[in-house]
Design a protein around this motif. Structure first.
Motif, PDB file in Angstrom:
ATOM      1  N   ALA A 140      45.670  33.255  41.118  1.00  0.00           N
ATOM      2  CA  ALA A 140      44.740  33.231  39.979  1.00  0.00           C
ATOM      3  C   ALA A 140      43.898  31.971  40.120  1.00  0.00           C
ATOM      4  O   ALA A 140      44.432  30.866  40.188  1.00  0.00           O
TER       5      ALA A 140
ATOM      6  N   ALA B  92      47.982  30.636  32.582  1.00  0.00           N
ATOM      7  CA  ALA B  92      48.283  30.946  33.983  1.00  0.00           C
ATOM      8  C   ALA B  92      49.412  30.058  34.503  1.00  0.00           C
ATOM      9  O   ALA B  92      50.330  30.542  35.181  1.00  0.00           O
TER      10      ALA B  92
ATOM     11  N   TRP C 251      53.172  33.081  42.817  1.00  0.00           N
ATOM     12  CA  TRP C 251      51.836  32.816  42.300  1.00  0.00           C
ATOM     13  C   TRP C 251      51.280  31.490  42.769  1.00  0.00           C
ATOM     14  O   TRP C 251      51.961  30.480  42.731  1.00  0.00           O
TER      15      TRP C 251
ATOM     16  N   ILE D  44      48.164  29.088  41.664  1.00  0.00           N
ATOM     17  CA  ILE D  44      47.140  28.860  40.628  1.00  0.00           C
ATOM     18  C   ILE D  44      46.184  27.793  41.156  1.00  0.00           C
ATOM     19  O   ILE D  44      46.614  26.722  41.582  1.00  0.00           O
TER      20      ILE D  44
ATOM     21  N   VAL E  26      37.892  34.465  35.744  1.00  0.00           N
ATOM     22  CA  VAL E  26      39.130  34.230  36.496  1.00  0.00           C
ATOM     23  C   VAL E  26      39.113  35.170  37.691  1.00  0.00           C
ATOM     24  O   VAL E  26      38.752  36.343  37.549  1.00  0.00           O
TER      25      VAL E  26
ATOM     26  N   LEU F   5      41.419  37.058  40.045  1.00  0.00           N
ATOM     27  CA  LEU F   5      42.824  37.460  40.141  1.00  0.00           C
ATOM     28  C   LEU F   5      43.021  38.258  41.418  1.00  0.00           C
ATOM     29  O   LEU F   5      42.406  39.322  41.583  1.00  0.00           O
TER      30      LEU F   5
ATOM     31  N   LEU G  13      45.191  37.856  30.426  1.00  0.00           N
ATOM     32  CA  LEU G  13      45.707  37.178  31.612  1.00  0.00           C
ATOM     33  C   LEU G  13      47.236  37.298  31.673  1.00  0.00           C
ATOM     34  O   LEU G  13      47.802  37.611  32.727  1.00  0.00           O
TER      35      LEU G  13
END
Ligand code: FES
Length: 151
Positions: free
Chosen positions: A80, A100, A111, A113, A128, A130, A143
């Motif tokens: 993200a 996030a 994930w 970020i 954003v 994604l 989100l």
């Protein structure tokens, strides 16, 4: 690029530096090539580029860390990217970043970020990206739902 062997990646990086005649002016292009080959810029890789281009390691690190597009750790399967540029910031990007980070902490092996200063689509704020798909006018709830849905 994952199918490449380490020796093939090393060879391709060496060829890229040779193509630029090991000129320091090619640093950003070489950093791009290295990230494409290896996925991220590790400390040994940055040191190798510094030796190859005959630049001080501090200069190579300084240039690499100046630009947001360079990564210094492996990317997880999902990502993200939160835009923190002025338009997105004004439209609530900080709440999105907090959401996030909270969601990613619950599943930290999957994930990555990241933030950018402006993704160049200010009319879609807050924006954003994604899993490499730009998403416009994202709310914190939407989100969180994306994180829940993504396996
Ligand atoms: S400020 Fe977010 S796209 Fe420009």
């Amino acid at each position: 690029m994952d199918a490449l062997k380490a020796s093939e990646r090393d060879e391709m990086l060496e060829r890229a530096m040779a193509r630029h005649q090991y000129a320091g002016e090619a640093l950003i292009e070489i950093l791009h090539t290295a990230q494409q080959l290896y996925g991220f810029l590790s400390r040994p890789l940055l040191e190798r580029i510094a030796r190859g281009l005959k630049l001080p390691p501090s200069k190579v690190l300084g240039v690499a860390t100046f630009y947001h597009l360079f990564r210094f750790a492996p990317r997880h399967p999902h990502s993200a990217v939160i835009c923190l540029g002025t338009a997105c910031y004004g439209a609530g990007a900080c709440d999105l970043l907090a959401e996030a980070q909270h969601c990613a902490n619950l599943d930290s092996e999957r994930w990555t970020i990241e933030t950018v200063r402006c993704a160049g689509a200010c009319g879609l704020a807050p924006l954003v990206v994604l899993d490499d798909q730009p998403c416009a006018r994202v709310s914190p709830d939407a989100l969180a739902e994306f994180f829940r849905r993504t396996k």
